[in-house]
Design a protein around this motif. Structure first.
Motif, short mmCIF file in Angstrom:
data_model
loop_
_atom_site.label_atom_id
_atom_site.label_comp_id
_atom_site.label_asym_id
_atom_site.label_seq_id
_atom_site.Cartn_x
_atom_site.Cartn_y
_atom_site.Cartn_z
N THR A 182 0.80 -1.23 0.00
CA THR A 182 0.00 0.00 0.00
C THR A 182 0.83 1.28 0.00
OG1 THR A 182 -0.08 0.14 2.42
CG2 THR A 182 -1.81 -1.17 1.33
N ASN A 183 2.11 1.17 0.33
CA ASN A 183 3.00 2.33 0.51
C ASN A 183 2.69 3.11 1.77
OD1 ASN A 183 5.32 3.63 -0.69
ND2 ASN A 183 4.02 5.42 -1.05
N GLU A 184 1.83 2.58 2.62
CA GLU A 184 1.53 3.21 3.90
C GLU A 184 2.61 2.84 4.91
OE1 GLU A 184 -3.34 3.25 3.64
OE2 GLU A 184 -2.32 1.43 4.28
N TRP A 185 2.79 3.69 5.92
CA TRP A 185 3.78 3.43 6.94
C TRP A 185 3.26 2.36 7.91
CZ3 TRP A 185 8.60 5.12 6.52
CH2 TRP A 185 8.84 6.26 5.74
N ILE A 186 4.04 1.28 8.07
CA ILE A 186 3.67 0.24 9.02
C ILE A 186 4.92 -0.19 9.80
CG2 ILE A 186 1.76 -0.59 7.60
CD1 ILE A 186 3.50 -2.91 6.70
N ASP A 187 4.72 -1.01 10.81
CA ASP A 187 5.80 -1.44 11.70
C ASP A 187 6.88 -2.17 10.89
OD1 ASP A 187 7.40 -2.76 13.66
OD2 ASP A 187 5.72 -2.69 15.07
N GLU A 188 8.15 -1.78 11.09
CA GLU A 188 9.24 -2.37 10.32
C GLU A 188 9.45 -3.85 10.65
OE1 GLU A 188 12.88 -0.34 11.03
OE2 GLU A 188 12.98 -0.86 13.17
N GLU A 189 8.88 -4.32 11.76
CA GLU A 189 8.98 -5.73 12.08
C GLU A 189 8.21 -6.59 11.08
OE1 GLU A 189 7.86 -6.52 16.09
OE2 GLU A 189 9.57 -5.42 16.96
N LEU A 190 7.32 -5.95 10.31
CA LEU A 190 6.53 -6.68 9.31
C LEU A 190 7.21 -6.71 7.95
CD1 LEU A 190 3.06 -5.08 10.15
CD2 LEU A 190 3.77 -7.41 10.72
N LYS A 191 8.36 -6.10 7.83
CA LYS A 191 8.97 -5.87 6.52
C LYS A 191 9.12 -7.15 5.71
CE LYS A 191 12.66 -3.24 4.32
NZ LYS A 191 13.82 -2.32 4.54
N ASP A 192 9.54 -8.23 6.34
CA ASP A 192 9.77 -9.48 5.62
C ASP A 192 8.61 -10.46 5.73
OD1 ASP A 192 12.33 -8.70 4.72
OD2 ASP A 192 13.21 -9.25 6.65
N GLN A 193 7.55 -10.06 6.41
CA GLN A 193 6.43 -10.99 6.60
C GLN A 193 5.62 -11.15 5.32
OE1 GLN A 193 4.08 -11.32 10.34
NE2 GLN A 193 2.39 -10.49 9.12
N ARG A 194 5.33 -12.40 4.97
CA ARG A 194 4.52 -12.69 3.79
C ARG A 194 3.06 -12.33 4.05
NH1 ARG A 194 5.47 -18.94 2.68
NH2 ARG A 194 4.48 -18.46 0.67
N PRO A 195 2.36 -11.84 3.03
CA PRO A 195 0.92 -11.63 3.18
C PRO A 195 0.18 -12.96 3.06
CG PRO A 195 1.62 -11.01 0.98
CD PRO A 195 2.86 -11.41 1.72
N ILE A 196 -1.06 -12.95 3.49
CA ILE A 196 -1.95 -14.07 3.23
C ILE A 196 -2.94 -13.64 2.15
CG2 ILE A 196 -1.75 -15.12 5.51
CD1 ILE A 196 -4.48 -13.78 6.20
N ALA A 197 -3.47 -14.62 1.42
CA ALA A 197 -4.47 -14.37 0.37
C ALA A 197 -5.68 -15.25 0.69
CB ALA A 197 -3.91 -14.69 -1.00
N VAL A 198 -6.76 -14.64 1.12
CA VAL A 198 -7.90 -15.37 1.66
C VAL A 198 -9.06 -15.39 0.66
CG1 VAL A 198 -9.47 -15.58 3.63
CG2 VAL A 198 -7.21 -14.52 3.95
N MET A 199 -9.56 -16.58 0.38
CA MET A 199 -10.72 -16.72 -0.49
C MET A 199 -11.98 -16.44 0.31
SD MET A 199 -9.30 -17.39 -3.34
CE MET A 199 -10.88 -17.52 -4.20
#
Length: 375
Positions: free
Chosen positions: A74-91
């Motif tokens: 999103t280019n929004e500012w978020i916690d840097e601890e999430l930088k390498d975390q994979r997203p989930i894709a939910v049906m």
């Protein structure tokens, strides 16, 4: 789709047997696997593959914030601890009985795709969430289709679903990049049939990752950042061929999927079944997006309502980029399973830049493209 292409697909396929698109929970009707195909006979390479090297302008120093980074979704500012975390894709089921949806306003990117050629082309959502640890309730969750396997590959996301037709499940097993959790989430007693009761609740994802060998961080299949974002607010008014777009009606008759521009918020609000899409998980906030990407895409009909979109296509198909009340035509390319879909200003090799915020992507069947309404 051209007759000769359809004939080629049908000739290559074994007799297909399937069930209707309005499924319930696990699905195991036999259907032959059919992967996306490039429909043009002489595909051309994408612009990024043919551009001449040139001098790049000196980049301005990027803004930084202590303990934060700009989300690649999103280019929004978020916690840097999430930088390498994979997203989930939910049906997420999009049948009317499945409403209201919970937690969709937490999504960073949402895809809406035709789920079946039957039932007036009912759609299904694929919801991408980067910071999935904050989820309190998201769903309800339903089965996957083959197209979604090819889409999660370009995000290195973990596919969360509840079963699917066997050809989609076989495809998941075949694709090393497609980690998935199926039928392993919580059930909520909401008074509905069982197939409408599965949701992601706190602890579900942590438990799933712990019991699997999947990494919560980006792995060797990660293709890198998906979008290019603008450092300044984009106004498409000055772009060649820009048109007004304060409302777009997608050609999905069952849902009546519509997005309307909200000038006060600068976003597009989502409506279906003739009403605003509200999220009870977040005080009935309306589902809304800063960016809309609309893709004209061919598909292969697998029979009995099943289909697979030809999302891997290097021929340069049409689309629209829409933001801040304006739309421009674009051309899109996807070169492989894990290559991000790239969007270029029509007739150029200039990749578009998105505004900071959430993005809605609709893959529209080519045979319904002319029925889409932009106001």
């Amino acid at each position: 789709m051209k007759k000769k292409v359809l004939a080629a697909i049908l000739a290559a396929a074994i007799i297909l047997v399937g069930c209707g698109g309005n499924d319930g929970g696990k699905e195991d009707d036999p259907v032959q696997t059919l992967e996306p195909v490039v429909v043009d006979e002489t595909p051309e390479p994408s612009p990024e593959a043919t551009e001449e090297p040139g001098e790049e302008a000196e980049a301005e120093p990027e803004e930084t914030r202590e303990g934060m980074y700009r989300s690649e979704l999103t280019n929004e500012w978020i916690d840097e601890e999430l930088k390498d975390q994979r997203p989930i894709a939910v049906m997420v089921d999009n049948e009317k009985i499945a409403l209201p949806h919970y937690g969709l306003t937490e999504a960073d990117v949402i895809y809406e795709l035709m789920n079946s050629t039957k039932n007036d082309r009912i759609t299904r959502f694929m919801v991408l969430v980067k910071d999935w640890g904050k989820i309190q309730q998201l769903g309800s969750i339903r089965s996957t289709r083959s197209t979604n396997v090819y889409l999660v590959g370009e995000w290195n996301a973990v596919l969360c679903h509840d079963g699917g037709p066997y050809f989609a499940l076989d495809l998941i097993k075949e694709k090393a990049y497609c980690d998935n959790f199926t039928g392993t989430f919580s059930r909520v007693d909401n008074g509905k049939a069982t197939e409408f009761t599965e949701y992601i609740l706190p602890g579900d994802l942590e438990r799933n990752f712990k019991s699997s060998n999947y990494s919560t961080e980006y792995n060797e299949h990660y293709p890198g950042k998906h979008f290019t974002f603008s450092s300044d607010e984009i106004d498409l008014s000055d772009e060649a061929g820009a048109i007004d777009c304060t409302e777009i009606q997608l050609p999905f008759k069952h849902n009546g999927s519509t997005l309307k521009y909200n000038e006060a918020t600068g976003t597009y609000d989502y409506y279906e079944y003739g009403q605003a899409h509200l999220d009870p998980q977040h005080d009935n906030a309306q589902l809304s997006f800063k960016n809309l990407l609309i893709q004209d895409c061919t598909f292969a009909d697998l029979g009995e309502g099943y289909l697979v979109y030809n999302v891997i296509d290097t021929t340069g198909r049409s689309g629209y980029y829409i933001t801040n009340g304006k739309a421009i035509e674009v051309t899109w390319y996807k070169e492989s399973d894990t290559s991000p879909t790239k969007f270029y200003k029509k007739g150029t090799s200039e990749e578009i830049k998105l505004n900071t915020g959430k993005t809605y992507i609709s893959i529209v069947p080519s045979d319904g493209w002319k029925d889409m309404v932009i106001k």
